[in-house]
Design a protein around this motif. Structure first.
Motif, short mmCIF file in Angstrom:
data_model
loop_
_atom_site.label_atom_id
_atom_site.label_comp_id
_atom_site.label_asym_id
_atom_site.label_seq_id
_atom_site.Cartn_x
_atom_site.Cartn_y
_atom_site.Cartn_z
N LYS A 85 0.81 -1.21 0.00
CA LYS A 85 0.00 0.00 0.00
C LYS A 85 0.85 1.27 0.00
CE LYS A 85 -3.78 -2.22 2.54
NZ LYS A 85 -4.56 -2.23 3.80
N LYS A 86 2.00 1.20 0.64
CA LYS A 86 2.87 2.36 0.75
C LYS A 86 3.34 2.85 -0.61
CE LYS A 86 7.33 3.78 2.71
NZ LYS A 86 8.50 3.33 3.50
N TRP A 87 3.46 1.93 -1.56
CA TRP A 87 4.04 2.27 -2.85
C TRP A 87 3.00 2.36 -3.97
CZ3 TRP A 87 8.99 3.67 -2.57
CH2 TRP A 87 9.73 3.21 -1.48
N ARG A 88 1.74 2.12 -3.68
CA ARG A 88 0.74 2.07 -4.74
C ARG A 88 0.57 3.42 -5.43
NH1 ARG A 88 -3.76 -1.80 -1.74
NH2 ARG A 88 -2.55 -3.72 -1.95
N GLY A 89 0.59 4.51 -4.66
CA GLY A 89 0.45 5.83 -5.28
C GLY A 89 1.59 6.13 -6.23
N ASN A 90 2.82 5.80 -5.81
CA ASN A 90 3.98 6.06 -6.67
C ASN A 90 3.94 5.22 -7.93
OD1 ASN A 90 4.76 6.19 -3.60
ND2 ASN A 90 6.08 7.66 -4.62
N VAL A 91 3.56 3.96 -7.78
CA VAL A 91 3.49 3.07 -8.93
C VAL A 91 2.39 3.52 -9.90
CG1 VAL A 91 2.85 0.72 -9.64
CG2 VAL A 91 4.48 1.06 -7.79
N GLY A 92 1.28 4.00 -9.35
CA GLY A 92 0.21 4.49 -10.21
C GLY A 92 0.64 5.68 -11.06
N ILE A 93 1.47 6.55 -10.48
CA ILE A 93 1.96 7.72 -11.21
C ILE A 93 2.86 7.29 -12.38
CG2 ILE A 93 3.48 9.72 -11.03
CD1 ILE A 93 0.75 10.22 -9.93
N ILE A 94 3.57 6.14 -12.23
CA ILE A 94 4.43 5.67 -13.31
C ILE A 94 3.61 5.45 -14.58
CG2 ILE A 94 5.90 3.76 -14.09
CD1 ILE A 94 6.76 3.35 -11.21
N GLY A 95 2.41 4.90 -14.44
CA GLY A 95 1.56 4.67 -15.60
C GLY A 95 1.19 5.97 -16.29
N PHE A 96 0.84 7.01 -15.51
CA PHE A 96 0.47 8.29 -16.11
C PHE A 96 1.67 8.93 -16.81
CE2 PHE A 96 -2.68 8.30 -12.45
CZ PHE A 96 -3.72 7.84 -13.24
N ILE A 97 2.85 8.78 -16.23
CA ILE A 97 4.05 9.32 -16.86
C ILE A 97 4.35 8.59 -18.17
CG2 ILE A 97 6.56 9.57 -16.60
CD1 ILE A 97 6.10 10.02 -13.61
N CYS A 98 4.17 7.27 -18.16
CA CYS A 98 4.39 6.50 -19.39
C CYS A 98 3.39 6.92 -20.49
CB CYS A 98 4.26 5.00 -19.11
SG CYS A 98 5.63 4.29 -18.19
N PHE A 99 2.16 7.21 -20.10
CA PHE A 99 1.18 7.67 -21.08
C PHE A 99 1.62 9.00 -21.69
CE2 PHE A 99 -2.71 9.68 -22.57
CZ PHE A 99 -3.39 8.62 -23.17
N THR A 100 2.14 9.88 -20.84
CA THR A 100 2.63 11.17 -21.32
C THR A 100 3.80 10.99 -22.27
OG1 THR A 100 1.94 12.23 -19.24
CG2 THR A 100 3.57 13.39 -20.59
N LEU A 101 4.72 10.09 -21.93
CA LEU A 101 5.88 9.84 -22.79
C LEU A 101 5.46 9.23 -24.12
CD1 LEU A 101 8.46 8.46 -20.17
CD2 LEU A 101 8.35 10.76 -21.16
N GLY A 102 4.45 8.36 -24.08
CA GLY A 102 3.96 7.78 -25.32
C GLY A 102 3.34 8.84 -26.22
N PHE A 103 2.55 9.72 -25.62
CA PHE A 103 1.96 10.83 -26.37
C PHE A 103 3.06 11.73 -26.94
CE2 PHE A 103 -1.27 14.58 -25.88
CZ PHE A 103 -1.29 14.71 -27.26
#
Length: 518
Positions: free
Chosen positions: A202-220
């Protein structure tokens, strides 16, 4: 390490003076958290690898910005002739494309004089496919296929369809394949987010979730770079450059990523659950995974309840307060989705370099994510969304009224940034407005409303090639009007999360009576 089975010594003074042993069983979440709570490099590697699905998802979502763009042209005869303004009112021999015809589907298939419905059809059908796939595939990740297999299947089907799209010979074949591509990618974002966060504590779920949004931005952000490097080449090459790597990525996912241990347990796959949990757990925590631990799984299994999208929707429709919340959020999501997906598609209609304008829009997604990440604890949900929607709407409408191109692109960037931030806030607001038993389904429905807004965006963009207000003007009015619906919803900042419908209703009564629930 000893088998975790905490005991509490309680004295029942009303009945006896002898101590009474009461066993307090740890929950499944608590035990799994104890095993995988510390994020090791193997967990981080798998979570990052899973999150990269967002990268390829973003490419296919916005690829039509370049492949379906209307190329620039010039008069080949009598360039000073004032009649050389409308490409459809002069003979074909009197004008030429600035780039080879194969750079866009518009020029290759001679669609320059077709109506906005025809030219916007492929992109609209892509979002229509997303909408259909979201309903049809919504429960497979929770039921039969699981998170990993659903993600692999969706990613692979999207990639292979993209490769086939490069072989399209006409608009109708191209449109059909874009529909299938949208259908396949409908669950990629959800599966990637859920699987990556369920592999860490649980401690790392927020950070890991942000990785997905960053990857979406990089893909765009990668799209304008690839499009610029292949400018002058066939639009088919852009599909190959983005989809072939995605095929290999899908294969890597299948062999390198593990399934969610919680999903394996819920489905009764004890051996795979045991193997996965042991492989993820740190060496010092593996001692707690004893036969006694797995024996208690039988007791946990009786307490677990599986709900799918359809049963949860029935619950949402039966409760008037839940129905009103869901309906209001879907209206807001529709407005935000129209401008979020429509603005990048309409950049080709602005008097600004297409590659730079797309790149600037893509870059803005990153600060929007960071803004939410750092300020989410301080932001008032409903009025922040309302303010962002109004700001986005005003800037979008003003964008088509001014004539100075630098002011146009500035207003467009402010409008898009506000829409992206509002999009992120709407999803978080949805999580907080609904209890755990229906939360996933509520988020899915709001995301569907966002995609539904994207269905209309390509047609409006195509129509705006002749009338600029039909794109950004309509986008602005829609997001501003739809954003007003958030004013009727309760504020959630600082309130506690609820697990059941009854808990949520009791909390609503408490709030209405003026009692603080923080």
């Amino acid at each position: 390490m000893a088998d975790p089975n905490p005991l509490l010594l309680l004295r029942d003074t009303a009945e006896s003076e002898s101590p009474r042993i009461v066993e307090q069983r740890p929950s499944l979440d608590d035990t799994i958290e104890r095993c995988i709570g510390d994020c090791r490099w193997t967990q981080f590697f798998q979570a990052t690898l899973i999150s990269n699905a967002w990268f390829f998802d973003a490419q296919q979502t916005f690829i039509s910005v370049f492949t379906d763009a209307e190329p620039t042209w010039h008069c080949s005869t009598s360039p000073s002739n004032s009649s050389c303004k409308n490409i459809c009112q002069i003979s074909r021999d009197s004008w030429k494309w600035d780039l080879p015809a194969h750079t866009s589907i518009i020029s290759e298939w001679s669609l320059e004089c077709s109506g906005s419905i025809i030219t916007g059809l492929p992109a609209s059908f892509f979002f229509l496919g997303c909408l259909t796939g979201g309903f049809v595939l919504a429960t497979l990740a929770d039921s039969s296929l699981g998170r990993k297999n659903m993600l692999v299947l969706s990613s692979l089907l999207m990639s292979l369809t993209g490769v086939l799209t490069a072989l399209s010979t006409n608009l109708w074949m191209y449109t059909a394949l874009r529909f299938i591509s949208g259908f396949a990618r409908a669950t990629i974002g959800t599966c990637a987010l859920v699987l990556s966060t369920e592999l860490v504590g649980k401690k790392w779920r927020g950070n890991v979730g942000i990785i997905g949004f960053i990857c979406f931005t990089l893909g765009f952000l990668s799209l304008p770079g690839i499009a610029y490097l292949t400018r002058g080449s066939s639009w088919r090459l852009l599909y190959l450059w983005t989809c072939v790597p995605s095929v290999f990525y899908s294969v890597l996912l299948y062999f390198l990523v593990r399934e969610s241990p919680r999903w394996l347990y819920i489905k009764g796959r004890k051996e795979e659950f045991t193997k996965t949990l042991r492989s993820i757990a740190a060496p010092e925590n593996r001692g707690s995974l004893t036969e006694s631990f797995f024996g208690r799984c039988l007791e946990w299994k009786e307490e677990l309840q599986e709900t799918d999208l359809y049963s949860a929707l029935k619950t949402l429709l039966q409760k008037s307060w839940a129905f009103w919340r869901l309906a209001s959020l879907m209206v807001v999501g529709f407005g935000v989705g129209m401008i979020y997906y429509g603005m990048p598609l309409g950049l080709g209609n602005l008097p600004f370099n297409l590659y730079w304008s797309v790149a600037l829009n893509a870059i803005l997604e990153l600060p929007a994510c960071l803004l939410i990440f750092f300020l989410i604890g301080k932001l008032n949900r409903k009025f922040s969304i309302l303010g962002l929607a109004l700001l986005s709407g005003i800037c979008s409408v003003t964008c088509v009224l001014v004539r100075w191109k630098w002011m146009q692109i500035g207003l467009e960037l402010i409008s898009f940034f506000s829409a992206v931030t509002a999009f992120d806030l709407v999803l978080i607001y949805t999580l907080e407005l609904f209890p755990t038993c229906v939360r996933n389904s509520a988020v899915s429905m709001v995301r569907q409303a966002v995609v539904f807004g994207g269905v209309f965006a390509p047609v409006l963009v195509a129509a705006s090639r002749k009338n600029g207000f039909l794109s950004y003007g309509v986008f602005g009015v829609t997001v501003a009007v739809c954003g007003l619906f958030v004013a009727f919803l309760p504020e959630t900042r600082g309130t506690t999360f609820c697990d059941t419908i009854d808990e949520e209703e009791r909390k609503n009564v408490t709030i209405s009576n003026g009692v603080d629930t923080v």
